[in-house]
Scaffold this motif. Structure first.
Motif, PDB file in Angstrom:
ATOM      1  N   GLU A 234       0.662  -1.065  -0.051  1.00  0.00           N
ATOM      2  CA  GLU A 234      -0.076  -0.083  -0.056  1.00  0.00           C
ATOM      3  C   GLU A 234       0.751   1.117   0.198  1.00  0.00           C
ATOM      4  O   GLU A 234       1.745   1.241   0.819  1.00  0.00           O
TER       5      GLU A 234
ATOM      6  N   ASP B 167       2.236  13.729  -1.280  1.00  0.00           N
ATOM      7  CA  ASP B 167       0.956  12.911  -1.654  1.00  0.00           C
ATOM      8  C   ASP B 167       0.761  11.900  -0.288  1.00  0.00           C
ATOM      9  O   ASP B 167       1.781  11.529  -0.091  1.00  0.00           O
ATOM     10  N   TYR B 168      -0.480  11.622  -0.258  1.00  0.00           N
ATOM     11  CA  TYR B 168      -0.634  10.578   0.919  1.00  0.00           C
ATOM     12  C   TYR B 168      -1.800   9.753   0.542  1.00  0.00           C
ATOM     13  O   TYR B 168      -2.623   9.984  -0.457  1.00  0.00           O
ATOM     14  N   GLY B 169      -1.733   8.451   1.100  1.00  0.00           N
ATOM     15  CA  GLY B 169      -2.782   7.412   0.942  1.00  0.00           C
ATOM     16  C   GLY B 169      -3.937   7.844   1.634  1.00  0.00           C
ATOM     17  O   GLY B 169      -3.922   8.593   2.702  1.00  0.00           O
ATOM     18  N   ASN B 170      -4.961   7.497   1.426  1.00  0.00           N
ATOM     19  CA  ASN B 170      -6.223   7.823   1.902  1.00  0.00           C
ATOM     20  C   ASN B 170      -6.293   7.509   3.343  1.00  0.00           C
ATOM     21  O   ASN B 170      -6.779   8.128   4.071  1.00  0.00           O
ATOM     22  N   SER B 171      -5.794   6.201   3.526  1.00  0.00           N
ATOM     23  CA  SER B 171      -5.787   5.865   4.947  1.00  0.00           C
ATOM     24  C   SER B 171      -4.961   6.471   6.044  1.00  0.00           C
ATOM     25  O   SER B 171      -5.367   6.182   7.183  1.00  0.00           O
TER      26      SER B 171
ATOM     27  N   LYS C 272      -3.910   9.933   5.224  1.00  0.00           N
ATOM     28  CA  LYS C 272      -4.285  11.189   5.306  1.00  0.00           C
ATOM     29  C   LYS C 272      -4.626  12.061   6.518  1.00  0.00           C
ATOM     30  O   LYS C 272      -5.519  11.425   7.225  1.00  0.00           O
TER      31      LYS C 272
ATOM     32  N   ASP D 116      -2.827  -0.040  11.044  1.00  0.00           N
ATOM     33  CA  ASP D 116      -1.566   0.495  10.745  1.00  0.00           C
ATOM     34  C   ASP D 116      -0.377  -0.640  10.784  1.00  0.00           C
ATOM     35  O   ASP D 116       0.765  -0.375  10.215  1.00  0.00           O
TER      36      ASP D 116
ATOM     37  N   GLN E   4       1.987   7.136  -6.876  1.00  0.00           N
ATOM     38  CA  GLN E   4       1.693   6.278  -5.664  1.00  0.00           C
ATOM     39  C   GLN E   4       1.832   4.745  -6.327  1.00  0.00           C
ATOM     40  O   GLN E   4       1.647   3.792  -5.314  1.00  0.00           O
TER      41      GLN E   4
END
Length: 124
Positions: free
Chosen positions: A46, A59-63, A65, A90, A106
């Motif tokens: 991920e 930039d960040y992953g949705n989980s 952010k 996590d 990503q």
């Protein structure tokens, strides 16, 4: 080729705020877009976070952010991942990756160099 070494993982209680570090060996670090990925057992790798080589965008992953923050110190050839409000979900092995002169991405396939990973285990 950039050699990457992660550190800062371990057993953390839920809601904890550890910081991961990734030290790079090459002088090309300042021109490398850096990313963090994670891999939990039974799940696909991920995307977590990335920072452009210029330091100007992230930039960040949705989980993650709003909870995780990526930063870099070019003088120390190091990228960091500040993790706040950790949750059991996590829990994973966290990997640092480098992409020479690349845009934010990503997609793990766009990163050419990887560290060995550091385990983060979140206890509830």
């Amino acid at each position: 080729q950039v050699q990457l070494v992660e550190s800062g993982g371990g057993l953390v209680q839920a809601a904890g705020s550890p910081r991961l570090s990734c030290a790079a060996s090459a002088r090309t670090f300042s021109s490398s877009t850096m990313g963090w990925f994670r891999h939990a057992p039974g799940k696909e790798r991920e995307f977590v976070a990335a920072m452009h080589w210029s330091g100007g965008s992230t930039d960040y992953g949705n989980s993650v952010k709003g909870r995780f923050t990526i930063s870099r110190d070019n003088a120390k050839n190091t990228v960091y991942l500040q993790m706040n409000d950790l949750r059991p979900e996590d829990t994973a092995v966290y990997y640092c990756a480098a992409r020479s002169l690349g845009l934010l991405s990503q997609n793990a396939k766009n990163y050419g160099d990887w560290g060995q990973g550091t385990q983060v285990t979140v206890s509830s």
